[in-house]
Design a protein around this motif. Structure first.
Motif, PDB file in Angstrom:
ATOM      1  N   HIS A   8      30.295  72.314  45.338  1.00 16.97           N
ATOM      2  CA  HIS A   8      28.716  72.455  45.570  1.00 16.97           C
ATOM      3  C   HIS A   8      27.485  71.503  45.872  1.00 16.97           C
ATOM      4  O   HIS A   8      27.082  71.205  44.129  1.00 16.97           O
ATOM      5  CB  HIS A   8      28.694  73.764  44.864  1.00 16.97           C
ATOM      6  CG  HIS A   8      29.494  75.230  45.254  1.00 16.97           C
ATOM      7  ND1 HIS A   8      29.728  76.049  46.522  1.00 16.97           N
ATOM      8  CD2 HIS A   8      30.505  75.405  43.631  1.00 16.97           C
ATOM      9  CE1 HIS A   8      30.970  76.566  46.132  1.00 16.97           C
ATOM     10  NE2 HIS A   8      31.516  76.667  44.959  1.00 16.97           N
ATOM     11  N   GLN A  43      30.731  83.356  42.754  1.00 18.95           N
ATOM     12  CA  GLN A  43      32.141  82.803  43.030  1.00 18.95           C
ATOM     13  C   GLN A  43      32.922  83.533  42.177  1.00 18.95           C
ATOM     14  O   GLN A  43      34.068  83.336  42.626  1.00 18.95           O
ATOM     15  CB  GLN A  43      32.072  81.617  41.432  1.00 18.95           C
ATOM     16  CG  GLN A  43      31.677  80.267  41.828  1.00 18.95           C
ATOM     17  CD  GLN A  43      31.213  79.193  40.785  1.00 18.95           C
ATOM     18  OE1 GLN A  43      30.562  79.492  39.554  1.00 18.95           O
ATOM     19  NE2 GLN A  43      31.227  77.875  41.430  1.00 18.95           N
ATOM     20  N   ARG A  45      33.558  86.148  45.385  1.00 15.91           N
ATOM     21  CA  ARG A  45      34.120  85.031  46.326  1.00 15.91           C
ATOM     22  C   ARG A  45      35.682  85.055  45.443  1.00 15.91           C
ATOM     23  O   ARG A  45      36.540  85.536  46.765  1.00 15.91           O
ATOM     24  CB  ARG A  45      33.388  84.081  46.002  1.00 15.91           C
ATOM     25  CG  ARG A  45      33.615  83.736  47.954  1.00 15.91           C
ATOM     26  CD  ARG A  45      33.117  84.272  48.804  1.00 15.91           C
ATOM     27  NE  ARG A  45      33.674  83.842  50.125  1.00 15.91           N
ATOM     28  CZ  ARG A  45      33.159  84.087  50.797  1.00 15.91           C
ATOM     29  NH1 ARG A  45      32.635  85.112  50.840  1.00 15.91           N
ATOM     30  NH2 ARG A  45      33.599  83.868  52.435  1.00 15.91           N
ATOM     31  N   ALA A  46      35.508  84.971  44.545  1.00 21.97           N
ATOM     32  CA  ALA A  46      37.339  84.944  44.641  1.00 21.97           C
ATOM     33  C   ALA A  46      38.071  86.040  44.225  1.00 21.97           C
ATOM     34  O   ALA A  46      39.436  85.917  44.915  1.00 21.97           O
ATOM     35  CB  ALA A  46      37.967  83.959  42.821  1.00 21.97           C
ATOM     36  N   VAL A  74      37.111  88.474  48.322  1.00 17.36           N
ATOM     37  CA  VAL A  74      37.856  87.010  49.630  1.00 17.36           C
ATOM     38  C   VAL A  74      39.032  85.515  49.071  1.00 17.36           C
ATOM     39  O   VAL A  74      38.121  84.492  48.859  1.00 17.36           O
ATOM     40  CB  VAL A  74      36.482  86.291  50.170  1.00 17.36           C
ATOM     41  CG1 VAL A  74      36.625  86.185  51.739  1.00 17.36           C
ATOM     42  CG2 VAL A  74      35.207  87.327  50.281  1.00 17.36           C
ATOM     43  N   GLY A 130      39.441  82.544  51.170  1.00 14.66           N
ATOM     44  CA  GLY A 130      38.499  81.696  51.510  1.00 14.66           C
ATOM     45  C   GLY A 130      37.584  82.532  53.020  1.00 14.66           C
ATOM     46  O   GLY A 130      36.816  81.890  53.369  1.00 14.66           O
ATOM     47  N   PHE A 131      38.053  83.479  53.296  1.00 14.09           N
ATOM     48  CA  PHE A 131      37.396  84.752  54.477  1.00 14.09           C
ATOM     49  C   PHE A 131      38.398  85.477  54.723  1.00 14.09           C
ATOM     50  O   PHE A 131      39.504  86.016  54.420  1.00 14.09           O
ATOM     51  CB  PHE A 131      38.215  83.235  55.639  1.00 14.09           C
ATOM     52  CG  PHE A 131      39.624  83.450  56.474  1.00 14.09           C
ATOM     53  CD1 PHE A 131      39.652  84.652  57.713  1.00 14.09           C
ATOM     54  CD2 PHE A 131      40.090  82.851  55.511  1.00 14.09           C
ATOM     55  CE1 PHE A 131      41.467  83.986  58.306  1.00 14.09           C
ATOM     56  CE2 PHE A 131      41.644  82.125  55.953  1.00 14.09           C
ATOM     57  CZ  PHE A 131      42.022  83.398  57.152  1.00 14.09           C
ATOM     58  N   ASP A 162      30.255  85.800  57.223  1.00 12.60           N
ATOM     59  CA  ASP A 162      31.227  84.040  56.898  1.00 12.60           C
ATOM     60  C   ASP A 162      30.829  83.650  58.229  1.00 12.60           C
ATOM     61  O   ASP A 162      30.680  82.574  58.391  1.00 12.60           O
ATOM     62  CB  ASP A 162      32.257  84.484  56.359  1.00 12.60           C
ATOM     63  CG  ASP A 162      32.368  84.682  54.868  1.00 12.60           C
ATOM     64  OD1 ASP A 162      31.261  84.678  54.013  1.00 12.60           O
ATOM     65  OD2 ASP A 162      33.427  84.944  54.799  1.00 12.60           O
ATOM     66  N   ASN A 186      45.476  84.843  58.835  1.00 18.09           N
ATOM     67  CA  ASN A 186      45.657  83.614  57.501  1.00 18.09           C
ATOM     68  C   ASN A 186      47.439  83.489  57.742  1.00 18.09           C
ATOM     69  O   ASN A 186      48.040  83.670  58.776  1.00 18.09           O
ATOM     70  CB  ASN A 186      45.796  84.499  56.502  1.00 18.09           C
ATOM     71  CG  ASN A 186      46.738  85.568  56.449  1.00 18.09           C
ATOM     72  OD1 ASN A 186      46.470  87.046  57.681  1.00 18.09           O
ATOM     73  ND2 ASN A 186      46.865  86.542  55.648  1.00 18.09           N
TER      74      ASN A 186
END
Length: 245
Positions: free
Chosen positions: A26, A53, A56-57, A60, A63-64, A117, A245
């Motif tokens: 980052h 972090q 998010r892991a 998501v 990643g989206f 996002d 996806n």
């Protein structure tokens, strides 16, 4: 005493490592958002970053959030993505009269992430810099009691504050009816001071003029005094934001 940004960034990276994580992937612009959100305190910013972090892991993992995970929320076509404001911020519109409270709160939370996002990604020029911000417009025109969903509003703000620090440039609220005032007072209790300062309730012609100037007539839809057409979120195709996806 004035805080040196470079020193704060170095200390934050060290604190992230001490917490068992890494900020290696980052850039400074991303980390600076967390520092600003935590008043340039490296330790507090590092803790917030590591929590982000982890969230998010877990929340998501791809990643989206793909459209297939939020079909009911997308079906109402209540979110619009209008391009960039005069300051280069993506403009996202919520038509509250098309929203109805759902019992599927997990899908609502995924939808909030999907919206944020994709809106942020729409401002990328090649790749993410890390300090991109968005402008939100909450249109309350023609809403009824059936459309009121304080829980959804609170969820949206909580996600912005916890997981999207310094991503909100401004939120304009339009056509607030009298019966929504008490709802807003309740919702605003969940807002941090910095977030509340970015909320503008447009109530008169002068404020609407400022609103129009800040967004830009070429981006703002005709019904708000601009020259553009409304573009539903799902109709916006971004090469760097996959629909599935």
């Amino acid at each position: 005493m004035e805080i040196n940004p470079e020193m704060a960034l170095t200390q934050m990276r060290e604190s992230v490592q001490k917490l068992g994580s890494s900020a290696e992937n980052h850039g400074d612009q991303t980390l600076m958002r967390f520092l600003i959100a935590r008043s340039m305190n490296p330790e507090k910013a590092a803790k917030m970053f590591v929590q982000w972090q982890k969230w998010r892991a877990e929340f998501v993992p791809l990643g989206f959030i793909p459209e297939s995970q939020v079909p009911d929320e997308l079906a109402s076509r209540k979110i619009y993505l209008q391009g960039l404001s005069r300051n280069g911020h993506p403009v996202m519109i919520v038509k509250a009269c098309k929203h109805f409270p759902s019992g599927d709160h997990p899908q609502l939370k995924k939808f909030v992430v999907h919206i944020l996002d994709k809106t942020i990604a729409s401002s990328f020029k090649g790749k993410e810099i890390g300090n991109e911000k968005l402008i939100g417009i909450l249109d309350l025109q023609q809403i009824t009691i059936k459309n009121i969903d304080a829980r959804a509003l609170i969820t949206g703000f909580q996600f912005l504050q916890a997981y999207y620090p310094e991503r909100l440039a401004k939120l304009f609220i339009l056509s607030m009816p009298w019966f929504f005032v008490s709802v807003w007072r309740m919702v605003s209790r969940f807002l941090e001071k910095a977030t509340l300062e970015k909320v503008v309730i447009v109530t008169n012609e002068e404020e609407h003029k400022i609103f129009l100037e800040e967004i830009g007539e070429d981006v703002l839809p005709e019904e708000y005094g601009g020259q553009a057409k409304l573009v539903a979120l799902q109709d916006v195709i971004l090469e760097h934001f996959p629909a599935e996806n």
